[in-house]
Design a protein around this motif. Structure first.
Motif, PDB file in Angstrom:
ATOM      1  N   LYS A 189      -5.878  34.292  -6.196  1.00 41.02           N
ATOM      2  CA  LYS A 189      -6.405  35.433  -5.444  1.00 41.02           C
ATOM      3  C   LYS A 189      -5.671  35.610  -4.119  1.00 41.02           C
ATOM      4  O   LYS A 189      -5.304  36.730  -3.744  1.00 41.02           O
ATOM      5  CB  LYS A 189      -7.904  35.249  -5.210  1.00 41.02           C
ATOM      6  N   ILE A 190      -5.439  34.500  -3.432  1.00 36.75           N
ATOM      7  CA  ILE A 190      -4.710  34.566  -2.153  1.00 36.75           C
ATOM      8  C   ILE A 190      -3.302  35.109  -2.367  1.00 36.75           C
ATOM      9  O   ILE A 190      -2.829  35.973  -1.625  1.00 36.75           O
ATOM     10  CB  ILE A 190      -4.670  33.171  -1.492  1.00 36.75           C
ATOM     11  N   LYS A 191      -2.626  34.598  -3.399  1.00 39.96           N
ATOM     12  CA  LYS A 191      -1.265  35.054  -3.696  1.00 39.96           C
ATOM     13  C   LYS A 191      -1.234  36.550  -3.999  1.00 39.96           C
ATOM     14  O   LYS A 191      -0.362  37.282  -3.514  1.00 39.96           O
ATOM     15  CB  LYS A 191      -0.683  34.280  -4.883  1.00 39.96           C
ATOM     16  N   LEU A 192      -2.189  37.019  -4.805  1.00 39.21           N
ATOM     17  CA  LEU A 192      -2.182  38.424  -5.206  1.00 39.21           C
ATOM     18  C   LEU A 192      -2.535  39.345  -4.044  1.00 39.21           C
ATOM     19  O   LEU A 192      -2.007  40.457  -3.951  1.00 39.21           O
ATOM     20  CB  LEU A 192      -3.151  38.636  -6.371  1.00 39.21           C
ATOM     21  N   ILE A 193      -3.407  38.892  -3.161  1.00 38.19           N
ATOM     22  CA  ILE A 193      -3.707  39.684  -1.957  1.00 38.19           C
ATOM     23  C   ILE A 193      -2.441  39.847  -1.124  1.00 38.19           C
ATOM     24  O   ILE A 193      -2.132  40.945  -0.632  1.00 38.19           O
ATOM     25  CB  ILE A 193      -4.831  39.015  -1.133  1.00 38.19           C
ATOM     26  N   GLN A 194      -1.691  38.765  -0.989  1.00 40.85           N
ATOM     27  CA  GLN A 194      -0.441  38.824  -0.224  1.00 40.85           C
ATOM     28  C   GLN A 194       0.566  39.765  -0.881  1.00 40.85           C
ATOM     29  O   GLN A 194       1.253  40.540  -0.204  1.00 40.85           O
ATOM     30  CB  GLN A 194       0.149  37.419  -0.092  1.00 40.85           C
ATOM     31  N   ILE A 195       0.636  39.721  -2.208  1.00 38.51           N
ATOM     32  CA  ILE A 195       1.568  40.593  -2.937  1.00 38.51           C
ATOM     33  C   ILE A 195       1.177  42.054  -2.765  1.00 38.51           C
ATOM     34  O   ILE A 195       2.036  42.919  -2.549  1.00 38.51           O
ATOM     35  CB  ILE A 195       1.588  40.193  -4.432  1.00 38.51           C
ATOM     36  N   LYS A 196      -0.112  42.337  -2.845  1.00 36.59           N
ATOM     37  CA  LYS A 196      -0.567  43.717  -2.674  1.00 36.59           C
ATOM     38  C   LYS A 196      -0.255  44.221  -1.269  1.00 36.59           C
ATOM     39  O   LYS A 196       0.164  45.372  -1.077  1.00 36.59           O
ATOM     40  CB  LYS A 196      -2.068  43.810  -2.953  1.00 36.59           C
ATOM     41  N   GLU A 197      -0.452  43.354  -0.283  1.00 34.21           N
ATOM     42  CA  GLU A 197      -0.155  43.724   1.100  1.00 34.21           C
ATOM     43  C   GLU A 197       1.340  43.903   1.325  1.00 34.21           C
ATOM     44  O   GLU A 197       1.763  44.602   2.254  1.00 34.21           O
ATOM     45  CB  GLU A 197      -0.714  42.660   2.050  1.00 34.21           C
ATOM     46  N   ASN A 198       2.156  43.267   0.456  1.00 33.83           N
ATOM     47  CA  ASN A 198       3.615  43.369   0.556  1.00 33.83           C
ATOM     48  C   ASN A 198       4.163  44.456  -0.367  1.00 33.83           C
ATOM     49  O   ASN A 198       5.288  44.360  -0.860  1.00 33.83           O
ATOM     50  CB  ASN A 198       4.256  42.014   0.213  1.00 33.83           C
TER      51      ASN A 198
END
Length: 273
Positions: free
Chosen positions: A7-16
């Motif tokens: 979840k943390i990784k995907l939040i970062q990807i979405k923000e990027n």
């Protein structure tokens, strides 16, 4: 990968802006996403995993072979068919969100034609079996988000109907299972399911393989669920679901077909079911 870390990784990807620094990581991370496709965390499942899949497929982040692998995974016994036949448990999320990813892949195929014919037929058979056996008809589930099996299954059928590989016989089979799902009387659809089914029906009609007489016969068959002599709550629910579907179908077909006889039939049925 553990769910909280994903979840943390995907939040970062979405923000990027949905980008990863290394191209080969898209595929490996997507495989991890499929392992958690049925999570009860609605943000992870819907807002992150599904939306990121949709974005990456539209951006051509995966090879044709990788998309085929995803399709094979999504239609297997641990995904689309996981515990199918169960009712009111959390396995429904695995099945229904696997269906959404299948719809994304078939949509991509309809733009680029990369799936072999046998995979299209296998997917049609899988979704037919799934849609027939699925009895968890809940739409939105409090604190867990959308299950929406009927709508998600209809989305797959909508995309399959646009596959040139499928014949008139295949399309007729899809009409049959859509009708069966419409006419069940255990549950009254309240979350837009008739609209999603009507879109799939329109795609079937728009292929041009189903002649008017066959369409009229299919529509007429909805009257089989009308019984004023042997009233039951199940039959009443069937009538509500059928009527709501026909109303939706009428407006969905507007602007797509111009057959007055078909529209007259639909209007007649709405008034006389």
């Amino acid at each position: 990968m553990k769910e909280d870390i994903l979840k943390i990784k995907l939040i970062q990807i979405k923000e990027n802006n949905y980008e990863i620094n290394f191209d080969d990581l898209y595929y490996s991370l997507a495989l991890d996403m499929l392992k958690h496709i049925g999570t009860t965390d609605a943000i992870l499942r819907d807002d992150l995993i599904y939306n990121i899949f949709a974005k990456w497929i539209s951006q051509n982040r995966f090879s044709n072979q990788q998309l085929q692998t995803f399709l094979e995974i999504c239609t297997d016994n641990d995904h689309l068919m996981k515990c199918v036949g169960n009712e009111n448990d959390d396995t429904v999320f695995t099945r229904t969100f696997s269906a959404l990813v299948i719809a994304l892949i078939i949509y991509s195929h309809n733009q680029k034609s990369f799936l072999p014919d046998n995979m299209i037929f296998q997917t049609k058979d899988s979704i037919t079996e799934y849609y027939t056996k699925e009895i968890d008809l809940r739409g939105y589930i409090g604190n867990k988000g959308w299950a929406h099996s009927v709508a998600h299954g209809a989305d797959v059928i909508d995309e399959l109907a646009q596959c040139k590989t499928l014949s008139k016989k295949d399309l007729q089979e899809l009409l049959v299972i859509l009708k069966l799902k419409i006419c069940q009387g255990e549950y009254v659809y309240i979350d837009g399911e008739p609209d999603r089914i009507s879109i799939a029906v329109r795609s079937i009609f728009m292929r041009g393989h189903i002649d008017r007489d066959t369409i009229l016969e299919w529509l007429e068959s909805f009257k089989n669920y009308n019984s004023r002599e042997n009233w039951s709550i199940e039959l009443y629910h069937q009538k509500i679901n059928s009527t709501n579907f026909l109303k939706s179908l009428y407006f969905t077909l507007k602007g797509s077909i111009e057959d007055v006889i078909v529209f007259d039939k639909i209007q007649y049925l709405i008034s006389n079911l």
